[in-house]
Design an enzyme around this catalytic site. Structure first.
Site, PDB file in Angstrom:
ATOM      1  N   LYS A   1     -14.907 -42.994 -60.242  1.00 36.27           N
ATOM      2  CA  LYS A   1     -13.670 -43.753 -60.018  1.00 36.27           C
ATOM      3  C   LYS A   1     -13.924 -45.271 -59.986  1.00 36.27           C
ATOM      4  O   LYS A   1     -15.073 -45.720 -59.879  1.00 36.27           O
ATOM      5  CB  LYS A   1     -13.038 -43.283 -58.701  1.00 36.27           C
ATOM      6  CG  LYS A   1     -12.548 -41.822 -58.743  1.00 36.27           C
ATOM      7  CD  LYS A   1     -11.881 -41.426 -57.433  1.00 36.27           C
ATOM      8  CE  LYS A   1     -11.351 -40.000 -57.481  1.00 36.27           C
ATOM      9  NZ  LYS A   1     -10.670 -39.622 -56.216  1.00 36.27           N
TER      10      LYS A   1
ATOM     11  N   TYR B   1      -2.776 -36.827 -61.909  1.00 30.85           N
ATOM     12  CA  TYR B   1      -2.609 -36.514 -60.484  1.00 30.85           C
ATOM     13  C   TYR B   1      -1.211 -35.987 -60.160  1.00 30.85           C
ATOM     14  O   TYR B   1      -0.787 -36.053 -59.005  1.00 30.85           O
ATOM     15  CB  TYR B   1      -2.942 -37.744 -59.641  1.00 30.85           C
ATOM     16  CG  TYR B   1      -4.442 -37.908 -59.409  1.00 30.85           C
ATOM     17  CD1 TYR B   1      -5.174 -36.921 -58.751  1.00 30.85           C
ATOM     18  CD2 TYR B   1      -5.121 -39.046 -59.822  1.00 30.85           C
ATOM     19  CE1 TYR B   1      -6.534 -37.066 -58.515  1.00 30.85           C
ATOM     20  CE2 TYR B   1      -6.484 -39.199 -59.594  1.00 30.85           C
ATOM     21  CZ  TYR B   1      -7.180 -38.195 -58.934  1.00 30.85           C
ATOM     22  OH  TYR B   1      -8.525 -38.340 -58.706  1.00 30.85           O
TER      23      TYR B   1
ATOM     24  N   ASN C   1     -12.832 -42.974 -53.100  1.00 29.38           N
ATOM     25  CA  ASN C   1     -13.934 -42.079 -52.728  1.00 29.38           C
ATOM     26  C   ASN C   1     -14.866 -41.737 -53.897  1.00 29.38           C
ATOM     27  O   ASN C   1     -15.489 -40.687 -53.927  1.00 29.38           O
ATOM     28  CB  ASN C   1     -13.390 -40.827 -52.028  1.00 29.38           C
ATOM     29  CG  ASN C   1     -12.441 -40.038 -52.910  1.00 29.38           C
ATOM     30  OD1 ASN C   1     -12.220 -40.384 -54.063  1.00 29.38           O
ATOM     31  ND2 ASN C   1     -11.883 -38.972 -52.355  1.00 29.38           N
TER      32      ASN C   1
ATOM     33  N   HIS D   1     -14.106 -37.889 -58.731  1.00 27.02           N
ATOM     34  CA  HIS D   1     -13.205 -36.736 -58.818  1.00 27.02           C
ATOM     35  C   HIS D   1     -13.999 -35.566 -59.356  1.00 27.02           C
ATOM     36  O   HIS D   1     -14.877 -35.746 -60.209  1.00 27.02           O
ATOM     37  CB  HIS D   1     -12.039 -37.013 -59.783  1.00 27.02           C
ATOM     38  CG  HIS D   1     -11.294 -35.761 -60.171  1.00 27.02           C
ATOM     39  ND1 HIS D   1     -10.290 -35.238 -59.383  1.00 27.02           N
ATOM     40  CD2 HIS D   1     -11.460 -34.892 -61.208  1.00 27.02           C
ATOM     41  CE1 HIS D   1      -9.857 -34.110 -59.942  1.00 27.02           C
ATOM     42  NE2 HIS D   1     -10.543 -33.883 -61.048  1.00 27.02           N
TER      43      HIS D   1
ATOM     44  N   GLU E   1      -8.398 -29.921 -67.189  1.00 31.72           N
ATOM     45  CA  GLU E   1      -8.779 -31.329 -67.030  1.00 31.72           C
ATOM     46  C   GLU E   1      -9.727 -31.784 -68.143  1.00 31.72           C
ATOM     47  O   GLU E   1      -9.662 -32.925 -68.586  1.00 31.72           O
ATOM     48  CB  GLU E   1      -9.401 -31.546 -65.643  1.00 31.72           C
ATOM     49  CG  GLU E   1      -8.375 -31.396 -64.521  1.00 31.72           C
ATOM     50  CD  GLU E   1      -8.974 -31.583 -63.131  1.00 31.72           C
ATOM     51  OE1 GLU E   1      -8.212 -31.493 -62.157  1.00 31.72           O
ATOM     52  OE2 GLU E   1     -10.200 -31.812 -63.009  1.00 31.72           O
TER      53      GLU E   1
HETATM   54  P1  ADP Z   1     -10.334 -34.172 -53.875  1.00 37.53           P
HETATM   55  O1  ADP Z   1     -10.540 -35.371 -54.771  1.00 37.53           O
HETATM   56  O2  ADP Z   1     -11.448 -34.041 -52.875  1.00 37.53           O
HETATM   57  O3  ADP Z   1     -10.090 -32.901 -54.651  1.00 37.53           O
HETATM   58  P2  ADP Z   1      -7.484 -34.184 -53.281  1.00 37.53           P
HETATM   59  O4  ADP Z   1      -7.315 -33.404 -54.562  1.00 37.53           O
HETATM   60  O5  ADP Z   1      -6.875 -33.630 -52.053  1.00 37.53           O
HETATM   61  O6  ADP Z   1      -9.042 -34.454 -52.994  1.00 37.53           O
HETATM   62  O7  ADP Z   1      -6.902 -35.648 -53.483  1.00 37.53           O
HETATM   63  C1  ADP Z   1      -7.039 -36.330 -54.713  1.00 37.53           C
HETATM   64  C2  ADP Z   1      -7.439 -37.746 -54.418  1.00 37.53           C
HETATM   65  O8  ADP Z   1      -6.367 -38.407 -53.734  1.00 37.53           O
HETATM   66  C3  ADP Z   1      -8.638 -37.935 -53.474  1.00 37.53           C
HETATM   67  O9  ADP Z   1      -9.879 -37.800 -54.117  1.00 37.53           O
HETATM   68  C4  ADP Z   1      -8.404 -39.334 -52.952  1.00 37.53           C
HETATM   69  O10 ADP Z   1      -8.776 -40.323 -53.919  1.00 37.53           O
HETATM   70  C5  ADP Z   1      -6.888 -39.340 -52.796  1.00 37.53           C
HETATM   71  N1  ADP Z   1      -6.476 -38.919 -51.435  1.00 37.53           N
HETATM   72  C6  ADP Z   1      -6.503 -37.660 -50.919  1.00 37.53           C
HETATM   73  N2  ADP Z   1      -6.055 -37.642 -49.644  1.00 37.53           N
HETATM   74  C7  ADP Z   1      -5.742 -38.927 -49.337  1.00 37.53           C
HETATM   75  C8  ADP Z   1      -5.218 -39.588 -48.181  1.00 37.53           C
HETATM   76  N3  ADP Z   1      -4.942 -38.902 -47.065  1.00 37.53           N
HETATM   77  N4  ADP Z   1      -5.035 -40.930 -48.232  1.00 37.53           N
HETATM   78  C9  ADP Z   1      -5.311 -41.628 -49.372  1.00 37.53           C
HETATM   79  N5  ADP Z   1      -5.785 -41.069 -50.497  1.00 37.53           N
HETATM   80  C10 ADP Z   1      -6.008 -39.745 -50.494  1.00 37.53           C
HETATM   81 MG    MG Z   2      -8.510 -32.457 -55.959  1.00 34.94          MG
END
Ligand code: ADP
Ligand code: MG
Length: 138
Positions: free
Chosen positions: A9, A49, A112, A115, A126
């Protein structure tokens, strides 16, 4: 053998962490079988997303994902989907296991660093979103 989609990212590409992140995949026997550095369009980020459309973080997540270039990759290996998720660590870096990408590199729950597809079915979709068959070279 499975294939999964990984995205490095914008927070990570900006901090010059592409190599360190790819090293984690390779050290764990995942192979990069396709890769490109791209700027997502707003439309692409929104579509990618889409499952999170109703979540409160969706608008800022889209902004974040278009705030800099990303590296999209297809990773191949045994149990690639679950293995990649384990290497990534929990969504929130504050609770991610030591040694995971997110524990080491992520800035916040949003920024973070990586992905990774969360199921084999989503991985296939994807991968198709970013790559044609001839771009996946094994
Ligand atoms: P992951 O990437 O671990 O699969 P999710 O699919 O739940 O997590 O969420 C997609 C992305 O959205 C996350 O990687 C993060 O960048 C963002 N995200 C998820 N939860 C939050 C939150 N509570 N606040 C801000 N951004 C979030
Ligand atoms: Mg996810």
């Amino acid at each position: 053998m499975e294939r999964t989609l990984s995205i490095i990212k914008p927070d990570a590409t900006k901090r010059n962490l592409i190599g360190k992140i790819i090293a984690k995949f390779e050290e764990n026997n995942l192979r990069v079988v396709a890769m490109k550095k791209i700027f997502l369009s707003r439309e692409q980020a929104e579509k990618f997303y889409e499952v999170h459309k109703e979540r409160p973080f969706y608008p800022t997540l889209v902004e974040f994902m278009i705030s800099g270039p990303v590296v999209v990759q297809v990773l191949e290996g045994e149990n690639a989907v679950a293995k990649n998720r384990a290497i990534m660590g929990a969504t929130n870096p504050a609770v991610a296991d030591k040694g995971t990408i997110r524990a080491e590199f992520a800035e916040s729950v949003e920024a973070n660093s990586v992905h990774g597809s969360d199921s084999l079915e989503n991985a296939a979709n994807e991968i198709k979103f970013f790559f044609s068959d001839i771009e996946i070279v094994g």
